[in-house]
Design a protein around this motif. Sequence first.
Motif, PDB file in Angstrom:
ATOM      1  N   VAL A 174      32.158  97.552 102.666  1.00 40.99           N
ATOM      2  CA  VAL A 174      31.801  96.147 102.453  1.00 40.99           C
ATOM      3  C   VAL A 174      33.067  95.409 102.021  1.00 40.99           C
ATOM      4  CG1 VAL A 174      30.407  94.513 101.140  1.00 40.99           C
ATOM      5  CG2 VAL A 174      29.434  96.711 101.830  1.00 40.99           C
ATOM      6  N   ARG A 175      33.394  94.351 102.749  1.00 41.94           N
ATOM      7  CA  ARG A 175      34.572  93.541 102.443  1.00 41.94           C
ATOM      8  C   ARG A 175      34.141  92.079 102.378  1.00 41.94           C
ATOM      9  NH1 ARG A 175      39.140  96.619 103.239  1.00 41.94           N
ATOM     10  NH2 ARG A 175      40.484  94.761 103.317  1.00 41.94           N
ATOM     11  N   VAL A 192      31.656  87.991 104.721  1.00 43.16           N
ATOM     12  CA  VAL A 192      31.269  89.347 104.349  1.00 43.16           C
ATOM     13  C   VAL A 192      30.965  90.129 105.622  1.00 43.16           C
ATOM     14  CG1 VAL A 192      29.746  90.763 102.944  1.00 43.16           C
ATOM     15  CG2 VAL A 192      30.279  88.436 102.221  1.00 43.16           C
ATOM     16  N   ASN A 193      31.807  91.122 105.905  1.00 46.47           N
ATOM     17  CA  ASN A 193      31.623  91.991 107.080  1.00 46.47           C
ATOM     18  C   ASN A 193      31.408  91.197 108.375  1.00 46.47           C
ATOM     19  OD1 ASN A 193      31.866  94.054 105.257  1.00 46.47           O
ATOM     20  ND2 ASN A 193      29.969  95.075 105.786  1.00 46.47           N
ATOM     21  N   VAL A 207      23.820  93.077 102.240  1.00 42.60           N
ATOM     22  CA  VAL A 207      24.861  93.422 103.213  1.00 42.60           C
ATOM     23  C   VAL A 207      24.549  94.792 103.787  1.00 42.60           C
ATOM     24  CG1 VAL A 207      27.324  93.702 103.613  1.00 42.60           C
ATOM     25  CG2 VAL A 207      26.524  92.126 101.844  1.00 42.60           C
ATOM     26  N   ARG A 208      24.413  94.869 105.087  1.00 41.80           N
ATOM     27  CA  ARG A 208      24.240  96.156 105.762  1.00 41.80           C
ATOM     28  C   ARG A 208      25.596  96.719 106.143  1.00 41.80           C
ATOM     29  NH1 ARG A 208      19.952  95.711 110.547  1.00 41.80           N
ATOM     30  NH2 ARG A 208      20.690  97.868 110.717  1.00 41.80           N
ATOM     31  N   HIS A 209      25.723  98.032 106.047  1.00 41.10           N
ATOM     32  CA  HIS A 209      26.963  98.690 106.433  1.00 41.10           C
ATOM     33  C   HIS A 209      26.640 100.079 106.957  1.00 41.10           C
ATOM     34  CE1 HIS A 209      26.894 100.985 102.619  1.00 41.10           C
ATOM     35  NE2 HIS A 209      26.498  99.836 102.077  1.00 41.10           N
ATOM     36  N   SER A 230      27.456  93.138  92.050  1.00 33.10           N
ATOM     37  CA  SER A 230      27.031  93.946  93.182  1.00 33.10           C
ATOM     38  C   SER A 230      26.480  95.279  92.705  1.00 33.10           C
ATOM     39  CB  SER A 230      28.210  94.171  94.129  1.00 33.10           C
ATOM     40  OG  SER A 230      27.869  95.046  95.176  1.00 33.10           O
ATOM     41  N   CYS A 232      26.759  97.687  95.213  1.00 32.63           N
ATOM     42  CA  CYS A 232      27.278  98.494  96.313  1.00 32.63           C
ATOM     43  C   CYS A 232      27.985  99.747  95.816  1.00 32.63           C
ATOM     44  CB  CYS A 232      28.228  97.654  97.161  1.00 32.63           C
ATOM     45  SG  CYS A 232      27.441  96.258  98.005  1.00 32.63           S
ATOM     46  N   ASP A 265      18.270  97.763 106.669  1.00 29.51           N
ATOM     47  CA  ASP A 265      18.274  97.387 105.259  1.00 29.51           C
ATOM     48  C   ASP A 265      16.865  97.253 104.702  1.00 29.51           C
ATOM     49  OD1 ASP A 265      17.524  95.181 106.682  1.00 29.51           O
ATOM     50  OD2 ASP A 265      18.713  93.748 105.537  1.00 29.51           O
TER      51      ASP A 265
END
Length: 309
Positions: A174-175, A192-193, A207-209, A230, A232, A265
């Motif tokens: 995640v960025r 974000v992504n 956020v999905r990753h 977060s 994450c 998600d």
Amino acid sequence: MSEILKNPVVTGVGGGIAGLLVGSLLSLSTIESKVGSSMGRAMEDLSAVVQGDDAALSGVSERLAALEASMSGNAEAVAGLGAQVAGDFGERIAALEARIDTVAQDLGSQISQTAAAQAEAVRGALEAQPAAAPAPEAEAAAVSAPQAETPEGLAMLPEARGVGETFVLAGGAVRAFVQRADADAGTVLLSVNGGTAQLSPGEAITVRHDAGACRLALSEVGAEGVRISSDCDMPAGDGAAYGPGEMASLGDGQLRVFVSGILGDAARLAINGLAMQSLRVGESHSVENCTVSVTGIRGNRVLLDGGCS
């Protein structure tokens, strides 16, 4: 025979025939003489014409020779003129280029001098002006930047980031890149992504990753930069992560949550019964006086939180 010849009729006929023969011969002689005379005159005329043509051709040849000589002289003159024009043109071009260089140098020098003078004048005017005192409202805004409570289950990251900087979460999965931050409005625009989200303090996104899904929220926008919260990077607690086919007992046993499956998600859950509920990360579902929340997804396991009042 002699009698026949003595016959006047025969004698007359013979004389007539002889006269005709003589006349014919005389006529042929006359015709040949006339034809010969006509042919002689025709040949004389033809010779005169031919001689005239020869004289005309001779004159034409002389004129062509004179024209060729004239053209040869003109060609030499044109060549000399071309060389002269080329030399003059080259000299003029060189002179024009030198003039342009001189004008450009003069203009650049004048611009530099003018810019330096203007900059000096502006500097002097700024130094002569007293510094303006900050307005009380501005001081208050700088001291107390917009802030909101951190959403439940999220932890604030210790580092702040400025515009053009990136939050790296979940081991790089995640960025969150800070595109724009407005301290007065308390908002921030994050990339974000690959997607964009404009957040106010307290607002969160999922956020999905590759390794699952997690949440991040805007905590505050201040003088130090942007702060986010977060889950994450939060590890799954003992007994908090469940896979498909497993049963979670929450809220002191008042909640029995069966995990049917995980898709992206979201997780499909049967809460205190057989009815299925699809909850995304960050969503909750209430049953009587109890609440079940999906707080995250780690691979093929879902993080659940629940309690009863």
